[in-house]
Design a protein around this motif. Sequence first.
Motif, PDB file in Angstrom:
ATOM      1  N   PHE A 210     -14.718  19.112  10.832  1.00  0.00           N
ATOM      2  CA  PHE A 210     -13.326  18.680  10.811  1.00  0.00           C
ATOM      3  C   PHE A 210     -12.856  18.353   9.396  1.00  0.00           C
ATOM      4  N   PHE A 211     -11.581  18.631   9.152  1.00  0.00           N
ATOM      5  CA  PHE A 211     -10.968  18.302   7.873  1.00  0.00           C
ATOM      6  C   PHE A 211     -10.662  16.808   7.866  1.00  0.00           C
ATOM      7  N   GLU A 212     -11.290  16.055   6.964  1.00  0.00           N
ATOM      8  CA  GLU A 212     -11.132  14.604   6.939  1.00  0.00           C
ATOM      9  C   GLU A 212     -11.274  14.151   5.490  1.00  0.00           C
ATOM     10  N   ARG A 213     -10.157  14.161   4.800  1.00  0.00           N
ATOM     11  CA  ARG A 213     -10.176  13.865   3.369  1.00  0.00           C
ATOM     12  C   ARG A 213      -9.019  12.955   2.997  1.00  0.00           C
ATOM     13  N   GLY A 214      -9.067  12.421   1.800  1.00  0.00           N
ATOM     14  CA  GLY A 214      -7.985  11.562   1.337  1.00  0.00           C
ATOM     15  C   GLY A 214      -7.881  11.595  -0.175  1.00  0.00           C
ATOM     16  N   VAL A 215      -6.706  11.331  -0.681  1.00  0.00           N
ATOM     17  CA  VAL A 215      -6.482  11.201  -2.126  1.00  0.00           C
ATOM     18  C   VAL A 215      -6.326   9.715  -2.419  1.00  0.00           C
ATOM     19  N   HIS A 216      -7.122   9.188  -3.353  1.00  0.00           N
ATOM     20  CA  HIS A 216      -7.080   7.746  -3.599  1.00  0.00           C
ATOM     21  C   HIS A 216      -7.171   7.429  -5.084  1.00  0.00           C
ATOM     22  N   TYR A 217      -6.366   6.465  -5.504  1.00  0.00           N
ATOM     23  CA  TYR A 217      -6.393   5.978  -6.881  1.00  0.00           C
ATOM     24  C   TYR A 217      -6.489   4.458  -6.844  1.00  0.00           C
ATOM     25  N   GLU A 218      -7.304   3.898  -7.691  1.00  0.00           N
ATOM     26  CA  GLU A 218      -7.503   2.457  -7.739  1.00  0.00           C
ATOM     27  C   GLU A 218      -7.140   1.921  -9.118  1.00  0.00           C
ATOM     28  N   GLY A 219      -6.851   0.624  -9.168  1.00  0.00           N
ATOM     29  CA  GLY A 219      -6.514   0.011 -10.446  1.00  0.00           C
ATOM     30  C   GLY A 219      -5.161   0.450 -10.968  1.00  0.00           C
ATOM     31  N   ILE A 220      -4.200   0.729 -10.077  1.00  0.00           N
ATOM     32  CA  ILE A 220      -2.880   1.168 -10.494  1.00  0.00           C
ATOM     33  C   ILE A 220      -1.872   0.031 -10.300  1.00  0.00           C
ATOM     34  N   SER A 221      -0.674   0.209 -10.843  1.00  0.00           N
ATOM     35  CA  SER A 221       0.361  -0.819 -10.734  1.00  0.00           C
ATOM     36  C   SER A 221       0.990  -0.804  -9.350  1.00  0.00           C
ATOM     37  N   ARG A 222       1.634  -1.929  -9.009  1.00  0.00           N
ATOM     38  CA  ARG A 222       2.339  -2.021  -7.733  1.00  0.00           C
ATOM     39  C   ARG A 222       3.454  -0.985  -7.660  1.00  0.00           C
ATOM     40  N   GLU A 223       4.139  -0.768  -8.784  1.00  0.00           N
ATOM     41  CA  GLU A 223       5.248   0.190  -8.813  1.00  0.00           C
ATOM     42  C   GLU A 223       4.771   1.601  -8.499  1.00  0.00           C
ATOM     43  N   ARG A 227       5.703   3.922  -5.292  1.00  0.00           N
ATOM     44  CA  ARG A 227       6.309   5.244  -5.478  1.00  0.00           C
ATOM     45  C   ARG A 227       5.504   6.324  -4.772  1.00  0.00           C
ATOM     46  N   MET A 228       4.178   6.245  -4.876  1.00  0.00           N
ATOM     47  CA  MET A 228       3.337   7.255  -4.235  1.00  0.00           C
ATOM     48  C   MET A 228       3.334   7.089  -2.713  1.00  0.00           C
ATOM     49  N   GLU A 229       3.507   5.839  -2.247  1.00  0.00           N
ATOM     50  CA  GLU A 229       3.604   5.629  -0.797  1.00  0.00           C
ATOM     51  C   GLU A 229       4.859   6.300  -0.249  1.00  0.00           C
ATOM     52  N   ALA A 230       5.979   6.146  -0.957  1.00  0.00           N
ATOM     53  CA  ALA A 230       7.229   6.769  -0.517  1.00  0.00           C
ATOM     54  C   ALA A 230       7.116   8.294  -0.545  1.00  0.00           C
ATOM     55  N   ARG A 231       6.527   8.823  -1.599  1.00  0.00           N
ATOM     56  CA  ARG A 231       6.368  10.277  -1.710  1.00  0.00           C
ATOM     57  C   ARG A 231       5.417  10.790  -0.635  1.00  0.00           C
ATOM     58  N   SER A 269      -1.824   1.272   1.318  1.00  0.00           N
ATOM     59  CA  SER A 269      -1.963   0.688  -0.025  1.00  0.00           C
ATOM     60  C   SER A 269      -2.126  -0.809   0.152  1.00  0.00           C
ATOM     61  N   GLU A 270      -2.772  -1.476  -0.793  1.00  0.00           N
ATOM     62  CA  GLU A 270      -2.998  -2.904  -0.703  1.00  0.00           C
ATOM     63  C   GLU A 270      -3.276  -3.485  -2.070  1.00  0.00           C
ATOM     64  N   ASN A 271      -3.198  -4.804  -2.138  1.00  0.00           N
ATOM     65  CA  ASN A 271      -3.583  -5.531  -3.331  1.00  0.00           C
ATOM     66  C   ASN A 271      -5.102  -5.675  -3.301  1.00  0.00           C
ATOM     67  N   GLU A 272      -5.788  -4.976  -4.183  1.00  0.00           N
ATOM     68  CA  GLU A 272      -7.254  -4.946  -4.143  1.00  0.00           C
ATOM     69  C   GLU A 272      -7.887  -6.310  -4.413  1.00  0.00           C
ATOM     70  N   GLU A 273      -7.252  -7.083  -5.276  1.00  0.00           N
ATOM     71  CA  GLU A 273      -7.835  -8.381  -5.627  1.00  0.00           C
ATOM     72  C   GLU A 273      -7.890  -9.301  -4.408  1.00  0.00           C
ATOM     73  N   LYS A 274      -6.811  -9.333  -3.617  1.00  0.00           N
ATOM     74  CA  LYS A 274      -6.792 -10.168  -2.420  1.00  0.00           C
ATOM     75  C   LYS A 274      -7.761  -9.640  -1.371  1.00  0.00           C
ATOM     76  N   SER A 275      -7.813  -8.310  -1.235  1.00  0.00           N
ATOM     77  CA  SER A 275      -8.701  -7.717  -0.242  1.00  0.00           C
ATOM     78  C   SER A 275     -10.159  -7.966  -0.591  1.00  0.00           C
ATOM     79  N   ALA A 276     -10.472  -7.901  -1.883  1.00  0.00           N
ATOM     80  CA  ALA A 276     -11.859  -8.047  -2.320  1.00  0.00           C
ATOM     81  C   ALA A 276     -12.414  -9.437  -2.059  1.00  0.00           C
ATOM     82  N   GLN A 277     -11.548 -10.442  -1.973  1.00  0.00           N
ATOM     83  CA  GLN A 277     -12.027 -11.809  -1.735  1.00  0.00           C
ATOM     84  C   GLN A 277     -12.782 -11.909  -0.420  1.00  0.00           C
ATOM     85  N   GLY A 278     -12.318 -11.167   0.597  1.00  0.00           N
ATOM     86  CA  GLY A 278     -12.980 -11.223   1.892  1.00  0.00           C
ATOM     87  C   GLY A 278     -14.069 -10.196   2.053  1.00  0.00           C
ATOM     88  N   GLU A 279     -13.970  -9.079   1.304  1.00  0.00           N
ATOM     89  CA  GLU A 279     -14.902  -7.975   1.499  1.00  0.00           C
ATOM     90  C   GLU A 279     -16.066  -7.973   0.522  1.00  0.00           C
TER      91      GLU A 279
END
Length: 293
Positions: A210-223, A227-231, A269-279
């Motif tokens: 099965f095709f199961e892939r994703g495009v992901h970038y980390e350490g980026i700005s909220r803006e 923008r990429m979420e809207a696109r 998309s999420e704020n990685e710093e807040k997510s990392a506190q629990g994970e």
Amino acid sequence: MEKSNSPQPPDASSLQAPVARLLRPLVRLFIRCGVTFPALCDLLRELYVNVAEYDFALSDKEQTDSRVSLLTGIHRKEVRRLRGAGAPVRLVPASVSRASMIVARWIAAPEFVDAHGAPLPLRRAGDPGDGPTFEDLVESVTRDVRPRAILDEWMDRGIAEIDANGRICLAEAAFAPRPGDDRQLYYFGRNLHDHVAAAVDNILAAKPRFFERGVHYEGISRELAQRMEARSRQLAMEALTTANREAQAAYAADPGGEWRWNFGLYIFSENEEKSAQGEAEAMPAKPADGAEK
């Protein structure tokens, strides 16, 4: 005995970190909705027995309580009590199935869309010579329920709305059900099941099916994330609309059968710093470059 071409499954210990990350948002949902740990354990116990009983049965031998107990680690007395139970994971509420079929036709069938492929506003009923009506749309899918009853239900759920000219229009809620209604909960289970099932099948198969892939970038700005979420939403809707249009055209001539197909997309998309506190303890952070998974 013929050897299997499937690769060896991952060691149980190597699954703990990814499974902990997978389950974390579900546990958050469970706690918020009042699903307690004992209640979840009861459900998991039933599912373990059900999956072992049916998915791990030997073709030449009757599945026994002892073997199910061995596979699951659940006491044989409990296995005997639970065999044949299992959760109903494939039931489709009638209202969900009916609504999805009508909406799919409204946004794909040539007679119900405009030159740009957008769903047409529809009159309630009337002379077919004046263009398609909501009655035509509903009756092209089912005659078991009156169009007025469906319209009343859709108006109540926000799936349809009336424009200034008294025509029925497809609302945004047709694509994004309101939180907690039966359609959202049904697709929550169905879509997550299919995504996880595809990923699991790819792990256990000799060659990913099965095709199961994703495009992901980390350490980026909220803006940039916004923008990429809207696109991504725009691209996803284009892909889904195209796939639905082609499937709807082919469906009319299909003889029918026992198979089903699902094509889904997700954006997150999420704020990685807040997510990392629990994970942090369950899933240590690792550097990653922008790439296709």
